[in-house]
Motif scaffolding. Structure first.
Motif, PDB file in Angstrom:
ATOM      1  N   TYR A  52     -48.474  16.452  -7.700  1.00 18.82           N
ATOM      2  CA  TYR A  52     -48.422  17.888  -7.951  1.00 18.82           C
ATOM      3  C   TYR A  52     -48.097  18.646  -6.672  1.00 18.82           C
ATOM      4  O   TYR A  52     -47.263  19.562  -6.674  1.00 18.82           O
ATOM      5  N   ARG A  53     -48.761  18.282  -5.560  1.00 20.48           N
ATOM      6  CA  ARG A  53     -48.526  18.995  -4.307  1.00 20.48           C
ATOM      7  C   ARG A  53     -47.081  18.778  -3.822  1.00 20.48           C
ATOM      8  O   ARG A  53     -46.444  19.687  -3.311  1.00 20.48           O
ATOM      9  N   VAL A  54     -46.558  17.567  -3.981  1.00 22.97           N
ATOM     10  CA  VAL A  54     -45.165  17.299  -3.593  1.00 22.97           C
ATOM     11  C   VAL A  54     -44.220  18.130  -4.460  1.00 22.97           C
ATOM     12  O   VAL A  54     -43.252  18.718  -3.966  1.00 22.97           O
ATOM     13  N   ALA A  55     -44.501  18.191  -5.759  1.00 21.16           N
ATOM     14  CA  ALA A  55     -43.643  18.945  -6.678  1.00 21.16           C
ATOM     15  C   ALA A  55     -43.603  20.420  -6.310  1.00 21.16           C
ATOM     16  O   ALA A  55     -42.535  21.056  -6.330  1.00 21.16           O
ATOM     17  N   VAL A  56     -44.751  20.984  -5.964  1.00 17.67           N
ATOM     18  CA  VAL A  56     -44.835  22.415  -5.671  1.00 17.67           C
ATOM     19  C   VAL A  56     -44.363  22.723  -4.254  1.00 17.67           C
ATOM     20  O   VAL A  56     -43.559  23.647  -4.037  1.00 17.67           O
ATOM     21  N   ASP A  57     -44.833  21.957  -3.259  1.00 22.78           N
ATOM     22  CA  ASP A  57     -44.567  22.275  -1.859  1.00 22.78           C
ATOM     23  C   ASP A  57     -43.187  21.833  -1.393  1.00 22.78           C
ATOM     24  O   ASP A  57     -42.579  22.484  -0.530  1.00 22.78           O
ATOM     25  N   VAL A  58     -42.680  20.718  -1.928  1.00 27.25           N
ATOM     26  CA  VAL A  58     -41.403  20.166  -1.447  1.00 27.25           C
ATOM     27  C   VAL A  58     -40.269  20.485  -2.420  1.00 27.25           C
ATOM     28  O   VAL A  58     -39.229  21.008  -2.038  1.00 27.25           O
ATOM     29  N   PHE A  59     -40.484  20.203  -3.693  1.00 27.80           N
ATOM     30  CA  PHE A  59     -39.407  20.338  -4.671  1.00 27.80           C
ATOM     31  C   PHE A  59     -39.389  21.706  -5.355  1.00 27.80           C
ATOM     32  O   PHE A  59     -38.462  21.993  -6.112  1.00 27.80           O
ATOM     33  N   GLU A  60     -40.404  22.519  -5.084  1.00 26.20           N
ATOM     34  CA  GLU A  60     -40.474  23.888  -5.614  1.00 26.20           C
ATOM     35  C   GLU A  60     -40.285  23.912  -7.128  1.00 26.20           C
ATOM     36  O   GLU A  60     -39.500  24.685  -7.674  1.00 26.20           O
ATOM     37  N   LEU A  61     -41.037  23.061  -7.829  1.00 23.81           N
ATOM     38  CA  LEU A  61     -40.906  22.945  -9.282  1.00 23.81           C
ATOM     39  C   LEU A  61     -41.831  23.899 -10.038  1.00 23.81           C
ATOM     40  O   LEU A  61     -41.821  23.917 -11.268  1.00 23.81           O
ATOM     41  N   GLY A  62     -42.650  24.664  -9.316  1.00 26.32           N
ATOM     42  CA  GLY A  62     -43.483  25.664  -9.964  1.00 26.32           C
ATOM     43  C   GLY A  62     -44.907  25.189 -10.179  1.00 26.32           C
ATOM     44  O   GLY A  62     -45.187  23.989 -10.248  1.00 26.32           O
ATOM     45  N   GLU A  63     -45.822  26.167 -10.291  1.00 36.74           N
ATOM     46  CA  GLU A  63     -47.242  25.862 -10.422  1.00 36.74           C
ATOM     47  C   GLU A  63     -47.578  25.190 -11.752  1.00 36.74           C
ATOM     48  O   GLU A  63     -48.639  24.584 -11.895  1.00 36.74           O
ATOM     49  N   ASP A  64     -46.696  25.281 -12.757  1.00 37.59           N
ATOM     50  CA  ASP A  64     -46.977  24.689 -14.057  1.00 37.59           C
ATOM     51  C   ASP A  64     -46.497  23.246 -14.161  1.00 37.59           C
ATOM     52  O   ASP A  64     -46.463  22.662 -15.253  1.00 37.59           O
ATOM     53  N   PHE A  65     -46.149  22.634 -13.041  1.00 35.47           N
ATOM     54  CA  PHE A  65     -45.656  21.251 -13.049  1.00 35.47           C
ATOM     55  C   PHE A  65     -46.718  20.303 -13.598  1.00 35.47           C
ATOM     56  O   PHE A  65     -47.892  20.375 -13.221  1.00 35.47           O
ATOM     57  N   ASP A  66     -46.290  19.384 -14.472  1.00 33.94           N
ATOM     58  CA  ASP A  66     -47.187  18.396 -15.068  1.00 33.94           C
ATOM     59  C   ASP A  66     -46.554  17.019 -14.891  1.00 33.94           C
ATOM     60  O   ASP A  66     -45.537  16.703 -15.521  1.00 33.94           O
ATOM     61  N   SER A  67     -47.141  16.189 -14.025  1.00 37.32           N
ATOM     62  CA  SER A  67     -46.546  14.882 -13.710  1.00 37.32           C
ATOM     63  C   SER A  67     -46.561  13.939 -14.905  1.00 37.32           C
ATOM     64  O   SER A  67     -45.770  12.984 -14.953  1.00 37.32           O
ATOM     65  N   SER A  68     -47.423  14.181 -15.888  1.00 41.57           N
ATOM     66  CA  SER A  68     -47.454  13.316 -17.069  1.00 41.57           C
ATOM     67  C   SER A  68     -46.256  13.568 -17.986  1.00 41.57           C
ATOM     68  O   SER A  68     -45.885  12.710 -18.783  1.00 41.57           O
ATOM     69  N   LEU A  69     -45.650  14.746 -17.862  1.00 38.40           N
ATOM     70  CA  LEU A  69     -44.482  15.093 -18.675  1.00 38.40           C
ATOM     71  C   LEU A  69     -43.180  15.003 -17.888  1.00 38.40           C
ATOM     72  O   LEU A  69     -42.114  14.800 -18.479  1.00 38.40           O
ATOM     73  N   ASN A  70     -43.255  15.177 -16.586  1.00 34.26           N
ATOM     74  CA  ASN A  70     -42.059  15.200 -15.746  1.00 34.26           C
ATOM     75  C   ASN A  70     -42.155  14.097 -14.693  1.00 34.26           C
ATOM     76  O   ASN A  70     -42.979  14.164 -13.781  1.00 34.26           O
ATOM     77  N   PRO A  71     -41.329  13.047 -14.800  1.00 27.08           N
ATOM     78  CA  PRO A  71     -41.434  11.904 -13.884  1.00 27.08           C
ATOM     79  C   PRO A  71     -40.649  12.084 -12.583  1.00 27.08           C
ATOM     80  O   PRO A  71     -40.499  11.131 -11.830  1.00 27.08           O
ATOM     81  N   SER A  72     -40.128  13.274 -12.314  1.00 23.47           N
ATOM     82  CA  SER A  72     -39.178  13.434 -11.211  1.00 23.47           C
ATOM     83  C   SER A  72     -39.771  13.068  -9.852  1.00 23.47           C
ATOM     84  O   SER A  72     -39.062  12.544  -8.984  1.00 23.47           O
ATOM     85  N   ILE A  73     -41.073  13.316  -9.633  1.00 21.45           N
ATOM     86  CA  ILE A  73     -41.664  12.979  -8.328  1.00 21.45           C
ATOM     87  C   ILE A  73     -41.816  11.472  -8.186  1.00 21.45           C
ATOM     88  O   ILE A  73     -41.555  10.915  -7.116  1.00 21.45           O
TER      89      ILE A  73
END
Length: 558
Positions: A52-73
């Motif tokens: 979650y922190r990588v998604a928000v801080d590095v990839f700027e995917l937004g605070e609603d990022f859910d790693s169980s639904l989005n495998p991008s990280i």
């Protein structure tokens, strides 16, 4: 007693080396990802690094990022691990520290590489660490390569300017699916990295160009960097998640704004198959576009054919090499040899042209083209010089492998050939030739699988690669299948097609057809009685293979 751990300065220095390496220069997101996890760990916050922190801080995917639904990280972490592994496989003596990202974790580990713990960093550098932020400037991938001494810069710059530049445009996600967009971003970066492994190309990603938005004018972007070719694509999905993927990849020619090639790929994606699909598409696109038998080389050779060696630039000499590889005729041998000799005079510090010339001389010996005195020795010297100039040059490792094969040094051949393949497994020239030779030395299944893979990647590989399956069928007394393979070898002025067909006809009792092929063989190579067995031993490696083929030739009327 615990092992010594690298100092902060040594880790910072190693990170900068990695970020400025070819594998990372063209991938802005992976650079940011690696910098982030190293910085956070050195700051004592490694335990806080989660997807979650990588998604928000590095990839700027937004605070609603859910790693169980989005495998991008997870996908990006896997790519980062692969890039780090490749970096250390091809690393230089400057590396002291190994940075790894263990599977299942986003916290990097730092350790000394073997034989480096007692090396002390320069005092001037150590005193300059302070609180420097871990970062590296964006540098266009493959546009600048370390050439060592400053005295080489003029010829190196001229060489780079003569190479065609390929712009990697953003791949479009039709429908705006976020996970598909992440997949396509990774795919475009992977294709860019794969193409940079062809030393004949300069590759630029639009993401590293200043002032380029999310939907750039690709023709304007190409003109801004004088890029002749553009690789791009689009994709859409037809089912839930990432199932039913339809992907289109194209190659554009910016000189006339035309499309010169396109391919469509279809498949079903899942989180587990993302890497496999991405790697398979990347390898095929890179092979179709960039290798010896790829579109760019074929197009530019047609445009620049007819120049005398004295007029050729270094890149054009490499085109002559690729042209020779396709047919191996004596005329193209002479043209390639003269062009590469001229290129080495122009730029004596370029490993690739020396390695290519080594390959030309080695092939001259193996294929029995009126062998001249000293060709094999000249080939070995050139291979060693190329490796000394650039230990990461694929063609240099291949030239060394070829010479070990000719000298029957099997273990050294295997070591060099596997290194060459790992440096660029999309180069079907190297992969197919390596597969052919592996089959010849007795690694039949591995060699033929490698040859088949090369053919799947690029169907334009020359017919003379069929010599390997011919031999395999022949020594197993499968003469009909051997003849079928030999009939594919249609290279003109090439004695091996008639030779193989004659041997197969002989073993099948087809004397009339065998005699006709013997006549063709002797017309092409009147001195076959003098050089035939020696040439066959260099090509087929195994004495038992030569004995059986000679028996077939005698039955055909030799």
């Amino acid at each position: 007693m615990t092992d010594l751990q690298p100092t902060r300065f040594e880790i910072v220095r190693q990170l900068e080396l990695i970020l400025n390496s070819p594998d990372f220069l063209g991938s802005g997101r992976l650079r940011s990802f690696l910098s982030y996890v190293v910085e956070e760990t050195l700051a004592g916050r490694g335990h806080l690094i989660k997807a979650y922190r990588v998604a928000v801080d590095v990839f700027e995917l937004g605070e609603d990022f859910d790693s169980s639904l989005n495998p991008s990280i997870r996908v990006a972490a896997g790519r980062l691990r692969n890039k780090l592994e490749h970096y250390y496989f091809t690393s230089s003596n400057d590396d002291r520290v190994k940075i790894t990202l263990p599977k299942g974790s986003y916290i990097p580990r730092f350790s000394y590489l073997p034989d480096t713990r007692n090396k002390v960093a320069p005092a001037a550098e150590a005193g300059a660490v302070g609180g420097t932020k871990l970062s590296a400037p964006l540098v266009v991938e493959s546009m600048f390569r370390s050439e060592g001494a400053a005295s080489r810069n003029v010829s190196a710059q001229s060489r780079m300017e003569s190479r065609p530049t390929v712009l990697i445009a953003p791949f479009k996600s039709i429908g705006g699916h976020q996970a598909l967009g992440e997949f396509l971003l990774g795919l475009s970066e992977e294709i860019g990295i794969a193409l940079t492994r062809f030393d004949e190309l300069s590759v630029v990603l639009t993401s590293v160009l200043p002032g380029i938005g999310d939907e750039p004018d690709i023709w304007k972007a190409a003109r801004s960097i004088n890029a002749r070719f553009i690789v791009g694509g689009s994709a859409q999905i037809g089912g839930a998640g990432l199932s039913d993927l339809r992907l289109r990849v194209y190659l554009l020619d910016s000189s006339n704004q035309s499309q010169v090639w396109a391919e469509r790929y279809e498949g079903c994606l899942s989180n587990e198959s993302l890497f496999e699909i991405q790697d398979a598409i990347t390898q095929q696109v890179a092979a179709r576009i960039g290798d010896s038998f790829g579109l760019i080389n074929r197009m530019l050779l047609m445009e620049r054919a007819g120049k005398s060696p004295a007029e050729l630039e270094v890149y054009e000499a490499m085109l002559y090499y690729h042209h020779w590889v396709v047919s191996l005729t004596p005329e193209r041998f002479v043209a390639a040899k003269n062009a590469l000799e001229q290129a080495i005079e122009l730029d004596p510090h370029y490993a690739t042209t020396k390695a290519m010339l080594s390959d030309v001389y080695a092939s001259h010996c193996q294929w029995g083209m009126h062998i001249f005195e000293g060709a094999q020795e000249r080939s070995l010297i050139l291979a060693d010089q190329a490796l000394e100039l650039d230990g990461n040059c694929q063609y240099a490792h291949w030239a060394k492998a070829y010479n070990c094969y000719l000298r029957r040094e099997e273990n050294q051949f295997l070591d060099s050939v596997y290194r060459a393949i790992k440096l660029n497994d999309s180069n079907t020239n190297i992969v197919a030739t390596a597969g052919k030779k592996l089959a010849m030395i007795g690694k039949t299944e591995e060699g033929l699988n490698m040859l088949s893979r090369a053919l799947r990647l690029n169907p334009h590989i020359p017919s003379w690669y069929r010599s390997a399956p011919f031999v395999v069928h022949f020594i197993h007394q499968e003469y009909e299948q051997a003849l079928m393979e030999a009939r594919h070898i249609t290279t003109p002025q090439f004695m091996w097609g008639p030779l193989m067909r004659a041997a197969a006809h002989g073993m099948l009792g087809q004397k009339e057809e065998g005699r006709a092929e013997i006549e063709k063989l002797m017309e092409i190579e009147p001195d076959f009685h003098k050089i035939g067995e020696k040439a066959m031993l260099l090509l087929f490696f195994q004495p038992k293979s030569v004995e059986k083929i000679m028996a077939g030739l005698y039955k055909a009327g030799l």
